[in-house]
Design an enzyme around this catalytic site. Structure first.
Site, PDB file in Angstrom:
ATOM      1  N   GLU A 116      -9.507 -50.730 -58.699  1.00 43.18           N
ATOM      2  CA  GLU A 116     -10.309 -51.738 -58.020  1.00 43.18           C
ATOM      3  C   GLU A 116     -11.761 -51.244 -57.928  1.00 43.18           C
ATOM      4  O   GLU A 116     -11.973 -50.093 -57.542  1.00 43.18           O
ATOM      5  CB  GLU A 116      -9.793 -52.011 -56.607  1.00 43.18           C
ATOM      6  CG  GLU A 116     -10.519 -53.185 -55.975  1.00 43.18           C
ATOM      7  CD  GLU A 116     -10.041 -53.513 -54.560  1.00 43.18           C
ATOM      8  OE1 GLU A 116      -9.178 -52.808 -54.011  1.00 43.18           O
ATOM      9  OE2 GLU A 116     -10.561 -54.490 -54.012  1.00 43.18           O
ATOM     10  N   MET A 250      -6.301 -46.929 -51.529  1.00 40.53           N
ATOM     11  CA  MET A 250      -6.154 -48.084 -52.415  1.00 40.53           C
ATOM     12  C   MET A 250      -4.712 -48.588 -52.416  1.00 40.53           C
ATOM     13  O   MET A 250      -3.777 -47.813 -52.527  1.00 40.53           O
ATOM     14  CB  MET A 250      -6.598 -47.670 -53.827  1.00 40.53           C
ATOM     15  CG  MET A 250      -6.474 -48.772 -54.853  1.00 40.53           C
ATOM     16  SD  MET A 250      -7.532 -50.189 -54.425  1.00 40.53           S
ATOM     17  CE  MET A 250      -6.565 -51.520 -55.118  1.00 40.53           C
ATOM     18  N   GLU A 285      -3.454 -50.327 -45.902  1.00 49.28           N
ATOM     19  CA  GLU A 285      -3.021 -50.380 -47.315  1.00 49.28           C
ATOM     20  C   GLU A 285      -1.635 -51.010 -47.413  1.00 49.28           C
ATOM     21  O   GLU A 285      -1.359 -51.783 -48.325  1.00 49.28           O
ATOM     22  CB  GLU A 285      -3.027 -48.989 -47.955  1.00 49.28           C
ATOM     23  CG  GLU A 285      -4.356 -48.225 -47.852  1.00 49.28           C
ATOM     24  CD  GLU A 285      -5.571 -49.024 -48.281  1.00 49.28           C
ATOM     25  OE1 GLU A 285      -5.442 -49.929 -49.131  1.00 49.28           O
ATOM     26  OE2 GLU A 285      -6.673 -48.756 -47.744  1.00 49.28           O
TER      27      GLU A 285
HETATM   28  N1  ARG Z   1      -9.064 -52.157 -51.594  1.00 42.54           N
HETATM   29  C1  ARG Z   1      -9.336 -50.865 -51.037  1.00 42.54           C
HETATM   30  C2  ARG Z   1      -9.154 -50.993 -49.536  1.00 42.54           C
HETATM   31  O1  ARG Z   1      -9.880 -51.580 -48.821  1.00 42.54           O
HETATM   32  C3  ARG Z   1     -10.693 -50.347 -51.312  1.00 42.54           C
HETATM   33  C4  ARG Z   1     -11.003 -50.171 -52.742  1.00 42.54           C
HETATM   34  C5  ARG Z   1     -12.431 -49.961 -52.925  1.00 42.54           C
HETATM   35  N2  ARG Z   1     -12.796 -49.658 -54.262  1.00 42.54           N
HETATM   36  C6  ARG Z   1     -14.034 -49.732 -54.717  1.00 42.54           C
HETATM   37  N3  ARG Z   1     -14.257 -49.405 -55.928  1.00 42.54           N
HETATM   38  N4  ARG Z   1     -15.029 -50.107 -54.018  1.00 42.54           N
HETATM   39  O2  ARG Z   1      -8.207 -50.629 -49.004  1.00 42.54           O
HETATM   40 ZN    ZN Z   2      -8.530 -53.076 -47.935  1.00 45.78          ZN
END
Ligand code: ARG
Ligand code: ZN
Length: 846
Positions: A116, A250, A285
């Site tokens: 991500e 993540m 998460e």
């Molecule tokens: N989705 C993840 C979370 O909030 C964060 C991932 C962030 N990654 C990034 N490349 N900005 O739990």
């Molecule tokens: Zn998140």
């Protein structure tokens, strides 16, 4: 190149299945992909473009026949048949050379991934966008005892593993881990009786730091069943701790990957705050499994759809596990410190941005924390039952979808019959609304009227803001401190609006914006007596704390601008609260806090004054000294009464007591000298007490011996050493902070390529207001030097740290000029990353 929300187009193809095979090698990993594509009937455009970056294409085939795609540094295009077809490709990648920590990379000898938002394109050619969802089967070959990917294990052999994920997902949720890891395992039985294997994988040596994370995981799984009716959906749930990680963690499907700082915990090495944060991140998460994974985002503009909601859910979880009042106050302190600064400066953007250059720059306090506030407001407006119904419909209607904010709001409209057109402005307008309230009292009729006006300052992102829907929770209190009207939610929709309360015998004191019911800056001209009354009697714990904080802020501002002594009436009222044994210790610890230097600087700037960081620092020090002198006997009593002398537990009750005794210790050290802190340091058997004693010693100028002992004791523990690095900077005198940071960069253990270590030093410097903004400009120059050095290695972490400069327009001309020079110097470095150049050009302005 700027990307716009309004340009959204569905991808021209659907992906029925993906099979990936990894042959792992540090510098030459081979990735074979076999992807079943067919035309997407919903799409007009059918150009076959696959994202791909930093890949060496070895071969490509369509339906078994070699093809020669046209390759650029962003991806490839290829002529494809009209009928469904199979794309096969083989690429070579270099995980060990991947210092950006995005895609497949190596950390401490293990392979891991971070995809991500757009990291999958560094693994293979693929439509790397969240609305393309598919079913993944993954084969991993490599000489490692542990080989993990998403979903359920289907085959495990010597140096070989196969995983199948039955749930369609976008590529950003892909994950792979390989290495010599050990598992801390448990089991969970879901509400419908599914048995789930739980594993927390760590490097050998870290086994002793897993128990708490595992308990937090099972508590989260149970909570999501009980509160949201959400059940886990695979046979296995794995978490892996990784030392080199750009963010906290993540939510990859079935295989969450965590920064080791966000999961590893033990009483000896972690503070109470660490434990609470770990519990919240594990929950966050895990909750993404439904709010993020089962229902994902159509495009990255919708990021708040999953993040705002998931932050909101994890805050509910923490409130349930710990103290709701303490959690709320902590969240508001954080919101004001980070989100308000962002929303009121050059980086301001709506909760749902409408354009970006680099999406990684939009994982912000606005998307996450303001995004969560918006959900909280929605719940306040519709009520708890309607919120629960809307959420049920959301899960039922959108399971398996890549959804939008429109979809989200529609479930509320459909379940409540409300029109949320105006409410939607919370997603589209940047800027923090200013809410002013005036009072009128009609003694003859017994009617009390509150008149509110709202105004959002225009910003580059939102030049013409319109009035927001504001839920304003209000209670009325009598002069004797008793309640005259219980909490009521006023729903403001106009620029100016009045609300009346009738049937009153006497003029009440209004407690406005209880629970911080909307993320606004409130201006309420209460007299000091009224604030003292609220501090003593408000039944709303947030506003009671807020009354104290406002009095503290006013006292500090008077010290800064007029040199006056700290307000004695506020101190006396505060002392009464401190001694009130009916109040939770954690809450009283919060009462002992003061507004941050940055908060004071912002308040000064807001009222047309130029903040002087040195004057702010001196005023805070003088106020702390005055608190220490005024409260000395109360503080000693509190320390003795609440010191925890039973075995350490990271729970809310014990950690609240430690928060209070440590806050007391910090103040007592100012009047009684270092002996007390030294004694606590020497006796401490847990990091919470050890570290706060060390902080008190350092601040008193008596920390050298303890600092050396600490290093000796903990030199082999990376996470504890991060604290050792950070604390020296944060406790340094303003004129020394940059120098201390610089000296620490010479330390043998300063591994600047590790984001945690880099942040320990430079994050602490940026947070040290008087140190970073010291008139010498040394702080600015040092940070700029290191951002220039880090950018080619790790653009994401560099870009994120640039926000240290976002408030630069608040300061005097000399400081502005020094900062501008540094911003321009960074901007002039050759081959600056897209991440950093976007951040700096936004901060710098045209
Ligand atoms: N989705 C993840 C979370 O909030 C964060 C991932 C962030 N990654 C990034 N490349 N900005 O739990
Ligand atoms: Zn998140």
């Amino acid at each position: 190149q700027t990307i716009y929300l309004s340009d959204y187009q569905p991808f021209g193809f659907l992906v029925d299945e993906v099979a990936l095979t990894f042959d792992l090698d540090p510098h030459k990993t081979r990735v074979k992909s076999r992807i079943a594509f067919r035309r997407n009937p919903a799409a007009k455009d059918a150009e076959f473009f696959l994202h791909g970056e930093q890949l060496k294409l070895i071969s490509a085939q369509i339906d078994g026949k070699p093809v020669a795609p046209e390759v650029t540094d962003r991806g490839l295009t290829c002529a494809v048949p009209d009928a469904p077809f199979i794309w096969e490709a083989e690429v070579e990648i270099d995980p060990k050379g991947n210092t950006a920590l995005e895609g497949l990379y190596m950390s401490g000898g293990m392979y891991c991934t971070q995809c991500e938002a757009e990291g999958f394109r560094k693994i293979t050619y693929y439509p790397d966008r969240p609305d393309v969802m598919s079913i993944f089967t993954v084969t991993i070959n490599g000489p490692h005892p542990v080989l993990l990917s998403n979903g359920n294990p289907v085959a495990q052999g010597q140096n070989h593993a196969e995983w199948h994920d039955p749930w369609p997902k976008p590529a950003y949720l892909f994950a792979l881990v390989a290495g010599d890891l050990v598992a801390h395992s448990d089991r969970f039985t879901t509400m419908s009786g599914r048995e789930v294997d739980l594993n927390l994988y760590v490097r050998p040596g870290d086994e002793g730091k897993c128990a708490f994370g595992m308990e937090a995981l099972t508590a989260s799984m149970k909570w999501d069943e009980e509160v949201y009716g959400r059940e886990y959906d695979l046979d296995i749930f794995n978490i892996v701790a990784v030392d080199d990680f750009n963010m906290g963690a993540m939510e990859n499907k079935g295989l969450n990957i965590f920064n080791s700082a966000a999961v590893l915990a033990s009483p000896e090495t972690s503070t109470d705050d660490n434990f609470e944060r770990i519990e919240a991140i594990i929950a966050h998460e895990y909750f993404h499994n439904w709010t993020g994974n089962r229902i994902t985002c159509r495009d990255w503009f919708q990021l708040c759809l999953k993040e705002g909601l998931t932050v909101y859910r994890d805050s509910q979880f923490t409130s349930d596990m710990r103290s709701p009042a303490v959690k709320r106050i902590g969240d508001v302190i954080d919101l004001r410190g980070r989100q308000f600064a962002e929303d009121q400066g050059p980086l301001a953007h709506p909760v749902r941005p409408e354009s970006f250059q680099e999406i990684n720059n939009f994982y912000t306090a606005t998307v996450y924390e303001k995004g969560a506030e918006v959900i909280g407001m929605l719940k306040t407006l519709v009520g708890d039952d309607a919120y629960a119904k809307a959420l049920d419909l959301y899960f039922e209607r959108h399971d398996g979808d890549a959804a939008t904010i429109e979809d989200w709001l529609k479930v509320f409209e459909d379940t409540t019959g409300r029109d949320l057109t105006q409410f939607k402005r919370w997603y589209s307008q940047a800027g923090t609304p200013r809410l002013a309230v005036t009072e009128a009292w009609d003694a003859g009729k017994g009617i009390f009227t509150l008149t509110f006006t709202q105004y959002t300052p225009p910003s580059a992102a939102t030049p013409n803001p319109e009035p927001q829907v504001l839920p304003i929770t209000v209670g009325l209190i009598g002069a004797d401190g008793a309640h005259v009207a219980p909490s009521r939610v006023l729903e403001m929709t106009e620029a100016e609006q009045s609300f009346t309360f009738d049937g009153l015998d006497a003029r009440p004191v209004a407690s406005v914006l209880r629970g911080f019911s909307a993320p606004v800056v409130l201006a309420h001209d209460l007299s000091k007596e009224e604030r003292l009354l609220l501090l003593a009697h408000d039944s709303d714990p947030f506003n009671r704390w807020e009354a104290g904080r406002t009095l503290a802020r006013q006292s500090l501002l008077a010290t800064i601008t007029e040199g006056s002594a700290p307000d004695a009436e506020w101190l006396a009222a505060l002392q009464a609260v401190l001694g009130d044994e009916t109040l939770e210790p954690a809450y009283r610890a919060l009462m002992l806090g003061l507004p941050s230097h940055a908060d004071l600087a912002n308040t000064l700037y807001d009222t047309g004054k130029t903040p002087d960081p040195a004057a702010i620092h001196e005023a805070v020090e003088a106020t702390r000294d005055a608190m220490a002198q005024a409260f000395v006997s109360t503080l000693s009593e509190l320390y003795d009464r609440h010191i925890v002398d039973v075995p350490y537990q990271p729970n809310a009750a014990q950690s609240g007591k430690r928060a209070l005794t440590n806050a007391a210790l910090a103040l007592l050290t100012r009047v009684q000298g270092p002996e007390h802190a030294q004694a606590q340091y020497d006796q401490a058997d847990n990091m919470t007490q050890q570290l706060s004693a060390l902080a008190a010693l350092l601040r008193a100028g008596h920390g050298d011996k303890a600092l050396a002992e600490f290093e000796e004791q903990w030199r082999d523990d990376r996470l504890v050493m991060d604290k050792w690095f950070g604390l020296q900077v944060s406790q340094a005198a303003p004129e020394k902070a940059a120098e201390v940071a610089q000296t620490l960069t010479q330390h043998a253990d300063f591994n600047w390529k590790n984001p945690n270590r880099f942040r320990a030093v430079f994050g602490s410097l940026a947070m040290h207001h008087a140190g970073f903004h010291h008139e010498s400009g040394k702080g600015y120059a040092l940070l700029a030097d290191w951002l220039i050095k880090l950018d080619p290695v790790n653009p994401q972490t560099t870009a994120r740290m640039c926000s240290a400069f976002q408030t630069w327009r608040r300061y005097d001309a000399a400081r502005q000029e020094m900062i501008q020079t540094q911003l321009d110097r960074i901007l002039a470095s050759p081959d600056l990353s897209r991440d950093t150049s976007e951040m700096l050009s936004r901060i710098r302005g045209a």
